[in-house]
Structure formats: structure tokens, C-alpha cells
Scaffold this motif. Structure first.
Motif, PDB file in Angstrom:
ATOM      1  N   ASN A 113       0.816  -1.209   0.000  1.00 48.21           N
ATOM      2  CA  ASN A 113       0.000   0.000   0.000  1.00 48.21           C
ATOM      3  C   ASN A 113       0.852   1.262   0.000  1.00 48.21           C
ATOM      4  OD1 ASN A 113      -2.292  -1.585   0.054  1.00 48.21           O
ATOM      5  ND2 ASN A 113      -2.611  -1.402   2.260  1.00 48.21           N
ATOM      6  N   SER A 114       1.956   1.222   0.724  1.00 52.08           N
ATOM      7  CA  SER A 114       2.849   2.391   0.770  1.00 52.08           C
ATOM      8  C   SER A 114       3.424   2.689  -0.608  1.00 52.08           C
ATOM      9  CB  SER A 114       3.988   2.133   1.775  1.00 52.08           C
ATOM     10  OG  SER A 114       3.494   2.010   3.081  1.00 52.08           O
ATOM     11  N   VAL A 115       3.848   1.647  -1.304  1.00 52.82           N
ATOM     12  CA  VAL A 115       4.435   1.832  -2.628  1.00 52.82           C
ATOM     13  C   VAL A 115       3.390   2.311  -3.636  1.00 52.82           C
ATOM     14  CG1 VAL A 115       5.446   0.597  -4.581  1.00 52.82           C
ATOM     15  CG2 VAL A 115       6.328   0.217  -2.288  1.00 52.82           C
ATOM     16  N   ILE A 116       2.203   1.723  -3.596  1.00 51.06           N
ATOM     17  CA  ILE A 116       1.152   2.144  -4.519  1.00 51.06           C
ATOM     18  C   ILE A 116       0.802   3.610  -4.310  1.00 51.06           C
ATOM     19  CG2 ILE A 116      -1.320   1.927  -5.032  1.00 51.06           C
ATOM     20  CD1 ILE A 116      -1.076  -1.042  -4.779  1.00 51.06           C
TER      21      ILE A 116
ATOM     22  N   ARG B   6      -2.712   4.303   4.775  1.00 53.96           N
ATOM     23  CA  ARG B   6      -3.920   3.982   5.546  1.00 53.96           C
ATOM     24  C   ARG B   6      -5.188   4.235   4.733  1.00 53.96           C
ATOM     25  NH1 ARG B   6      -0.993   6.274  10.120  1.00 53.96           N
ATOM     26  NH2 ARG B   6      -1.989   8.290   9.762  1.00 53.96           N
ATOM     27  N   GLN B   7      -5.058   5.029   3.679  1.00 50.92           N
ATOM     28  CA  GLN B   7      -6.219   5.376   2.851  1.00 50.92           C
ATOM     29  C   GLN B   7      -6.247   4.584   1.538  1.00 50.92           C
ATOM     30  OE1 GLN B   7      -5.816   9.621   2.256  1.00 50.92           O
ATOM     31  NE2 GLN B   7      -5.407   9.995   4.421  1.00 50.92           N
ATOM     32  N   ALA B   8      -5.425   3.519   1.442  1.00 53.37           N
ATOM     33  CA  ALA B   8      -5.293   2.782   0.189  1.00 53.37           C
ATOM     34  C   ALA B   8      -6.640   2.282  -0.332  1.00 53.37           C
ATOM     35  CB  ALA B   8      -4.313   1.611   0.370  1.00 53.37           C
ATOM     36  N   GLY B   9      -7.428   1.642   0.509  1.00 57.63           N
ATOM     37  CA  GLY B   9      -8.767   1.228   0.138  1.00 57.63           C
ATOM     38  C   GLY B   9      -8.878   0.638  -1.251  1.00 57.63           C
ATOM     39  N   GLY B  10      -9.706   1.225  -2.107  1.00 57.21           N
ATOM     40  CA  GLY B  10      -9.915   0.722  -3.461  1.00 57.21           C
ATOM     41  C   GLY B  10      -8.745   0.896  -4.399  1.00 57.21           C
TER      42      GLY B  10
ATOM     43  N   ASN C 203      -6.014  -0.494  -4.183  1.00 61.46           N
ATOM     44  CA  ASN C 203      -5.282  -1.747  -4.285  1.00 61.46           C
ATOM     45  C   ASN C 203      -6.198  -2.938  -4.570  1.00 61.46           C
ATOM     46  OD1 ASN C 203      -6.609  -2.129  -1.896  1.00 61.46           O
ATOM     47  ND2 ASN C 203      -4.790  -2.357  -0.619  1.00 61.46           N
ATOM     48  N   ASP C 204      -7.406  -2.686  -5.083  1.00 62.32           N
ATOM     49  CA  ASP C 204      -8.378  -3.765  -5.249  1.00 62.32           C
ATOM     50  C   ASP C 204      -8.020  -4.737  -6.371  1.00 62.32           C
ATOM     51  OD1 ASP C 204      -8.872  -2.148  -7.397  1.00 62.32           O
ATOM     52  OD2 ASP C 204     -10.939  -1.645  -6.828  1.00 62.32           O
ATOM     53  N   CYS C 205      -7.017  -4.424  -7.191  1.00 62.02           N
ATOM     54  CA  CYS C 205      -6.605  -5.343  -8.251  1.00 62.02           C
ATOM     55  C   CYS C 205      -5.616  -6.391  -7.734  1.00 62.02           C
ATOM     56  CB  CYS C 205      -5.962  -4.583  -9.407  1.00 62.02           C
ATOM     57  SG  CYS C 205      -4.472  -3.647  -8.958  1.00 62.02           S
ATOM     58  N   LEU C 206      -5.227  -6.282  -6.481  1.00 57.59           N
ATOM     59  CA  LEU C 206      -4.228  -7.188  -5.915  1.00 57.59           C
ATOM     60  C   LEU C 206      -4.876  -8.249  -5.031  1.00 57.59           C
ATOM     61  CD1 LEU C 206      -1.605  -4.461  -5.004  1.00 57.59           C
ATOM     62  CD2 LEU C 206      -1.523  -6.024  -6.933  1.00 57.59           C
TER      63      LEU C 206
END
Length: 233
Positions: free
Chosen positions: A77-80, A224-228, A230-233
Motif C-alpha cells: 500500500n505504501s508503494v502504490i 492507511r487510505q489505500a482502500g480501493g 489496491n483492489d486489483c491485488l
């Protein structure tokens, strides 16, 4: 009336033509490597050009390949959120961001590179910035995104990214800087590793400067706000 070319001249022409054809064949073979290797990398852990260079120049090459599930989600999530917020939405290239950077007087920069673009750069191209390299990254990124899953691209990226001289991959970096596996990284540690990526030779996640600490705090909040995102992972 026909003219007979001297034997030596004819031989020289033939030799030059043979040399040109040889160089052309080598060039085509090198150009074909990404096309051939990318599908293999769906199952085979790859080695980047920088890793090869580090090894052959005796700088060392430390890497411990780990699967996606062996990497802390907060690291992903941090990297994205820091590197490529639209990773799950684009097909390899984020033209909205790329056009902004290409129009800049400062020329192409890291800010325009998606994770697929950075991945193919690390795998197949050189590190110095230029419009030529950026132009090569684009079709290779589209190809990689078409052939590989988003999950696999992220896995490759985190396993070949440089985190110090001769130090590659998130597992080796986690053990070097925090004495723990990548799956056990805390949000703060993941943010510090991510903050080091733009300049891993000069930035030490274990001894962050004030600027790095500030950047890490921002990355930690974004993760902390990654949410959607990262939904492809």
C-alpha cells in the motif's frame, strides 16, 4: 561495356555488409529479449539489468526473493500510494501524469513513471533519465501489463527494486535495515523503505534524515487510505 570491380574492393564491400548484418542481428536479438522473457517472468524470478551490472562489477548482489503473500500489505500500500496511485486503473502507463511531466521544462522524471514502467526499466533498460529511455518504457510497460497480472508486476517490482549498493528487493532490505522479514514490517518501516526508493544509494531507511522522516509520515498516512486503490491485488 561492363566494369569489373577489383577483387579487393568487392571483398571489402562484402565484409562490411556482413558486419552490418551481424550488428543488426545482435540488435534484433537484444530487442526481442523483453518480448521473450516477460512471459517467463510470470513464473520465473527475474534478474534486473542493474543486478547483473552490480554482480559483474563486483559490487555484490544481495537479494532474497519472496512471494506476494510474504510481503506486508502495508508495504504494498505504501508503494502504490507513493509511486503509482492509479496502479489498478491504468494499463501500464498513466498518460495524465506522463503528459504533465513531459510538458515540463525539466524533462522526464520519476514522477511520470508508473510501477509497470519502473519495473520494465529495472528489468531491461538503463537507469539514467532521457526521452529515449522513457519512449522505450512505454511500449514495454503496456506489454508487461498485458502479459502479467498486477499482482505479479508488484511482486517483481518489490523483489528487484534497489535499496542500497548491491542490495535488491524488499526482503533483503527489511533484514538489512530492520532485522526482520518483509512480512513483519510495521507501517512506519514500510513508509521509510518507500521514502528511500527515489535515491536508495544516499537514503538509509534505518537512519532517516528529517526530510525522509517527513516524507515517511506522509506515505504512512496515504497507505492507511489505500482502500480501493489496491483492489486489483
Amino acid at each position: 561495356m561492363s566494369i569489373a570491380w577489383p577483387t579487393a574492393l568487392s571483398g571489402a564491400f562484402s565484409d562490411r555488409r556482413g558486419l552490418v548484418m551481424g550488428v543488426l542481428k545482435v540488435f534484433l536479438a537484444i530487442a526481442a529479449l523483453p518480448v521473450v522473457l516477460t512471459p517467463l517472468y510470470a513464473v520465473v524470478p527475474p534478474v534486473s539489468t542493474l543486478m547483473l551490472w552490480s554482480a559483474i562489477t563486483f559490487q555484490g548482489m544481495e537479494r532474497d526473493w519472496v512471494s506476494f503473500d510474504e510481503i506486508a500489505p502495508v508495504m504494498v500500500n505504501s508503494v502504490i500510494m507513493s509511486e503509482d496511485g492509479r496502479f489498478c486503473q491504468h494499463n501500464g502507463v498513466d498518460w495524465q501524469q506522463l503528459n504533465l511531466v513531459l510538458d515540463s521544462k525539466k524533462g522526464p522524471s520519476r514522477g511520470a513513471s508508473t510501477i509497470p514502467m519502473q519495473t520494465v526499466k529495472n528489468l531491461f533498460l538503463w537507469q539514467s533519465r532521457s526521452y529515449i529511455r522513457k519512449g522505450l518504457e512505454i511500449p514495454l510497460a503496456y506489454y508487461a501489463d498485458f502479459v502479467l497480472s498486477k499482482r505479479r508486476i508488484m511482486t517483481i517490482y518489490l523483489n528487484i527494486a534497489e535499496w542500497g549498493p548491491g542490495l535488491f528487493g524488499v526482503e533483503a532490505a527489511s533484514r538489512r535495515y530492520f532485522n526482520k522479514s518483509a512480512k513483519d514490517l510495521t507501517p512506519r518501516q514500510a513508509a521509510l523503505l518507500t521514502a528511500a526508493l527515489p535515491n536508495p544509494i544516499l537514503r538509509n531507511p534505518a537512519k532517516p534524515t528529517r526530510a525522509m522522516q517527513s516524507r515517511a509520515r506522509t506515505i504512512e498516512q496515504l497507505a492507511r487510505q489505500a482502500g480501493g486503490y489496491n483492489d486489483c491485488l
